[in-house]
Motif scaffolding. Structure first.
Motif: not given
Length: 147
Positions: A11-24, A26-30, A73-82
């Motif tokens: 393990f070397v790094h971690e970032v939290v990234v917001p899921i943007r509306w534009g990441d989705m 037509a199927m409604g998921h990222v 599936e990832l969906r908006h809204p939320g935050d992704v921990r990578v």
């Protein structure tokens, strides 16, 4: 699928990234392409934290292959921990691994992926040896994630 630490990875790094509306899509998921963007964000953030970001006129990293397994599936809204892991330093390359979860669902694995990173001289357009400090960093330590 539950989140687990990959075997033989550090393990070397971690970032939290917001899921943007534009990441989705037509199927409604990222959209599937955005998962690769999330992996890129953590990889570049890690390299920049080491003072080893993109250097178009010098030496730096390129990705020679990448993959992603979509578990949920990832969906908006939320935050992704990578979370980013590294392994197998070679002469000019190392492997990366990524685990994506939601901040509000930290134990569930939403996607996992990886990429092979090769260190190149951009001017020469060919691989060169990994910087020694990067090789040491990739090759030493344990694989315990940050708390």
């Amino acid at each position: 699928m539950r989140l687990s630490i990959p075997e033989h990875k550090k393990f070397v790094h971690e970032v939290v990234v917001p899921i943007r509306w534009g990441d989705m899509d037509a199927m409604g998921h990222v959209n599937n392409t955005i998962y690769f963007r999330y992996m890129e964000i953590v990889r570049l953030d890690w390299l920049l934290s080491l003072g080893r970001g993109a250097a178009p006129q010098g030496q730096g990293p390129v990705i020679v292959n990448a993959f992603c397994n979509f578990h949920q599936e990832l969906r908006h809204p939320g935050d992704v921990r990578v979370r980013m892991y590294v392994a197998n330093p070679g002469r000019s390359s190392f492997e990366t691994y990524y685990a994506l979860s939601r901040v509000d669902d930290p134990d569930a694995l939403y996607a996992s992926g990886g990429a092979k990173t090769v260190w190149i001289d951009h001017g020469l357009r060919k691989s060169v040896p990994l910087p020694e400090e990067l090789r040491r960093l990739v090759g030493e330590g344990d694989d315990t994630p940050a708390p």
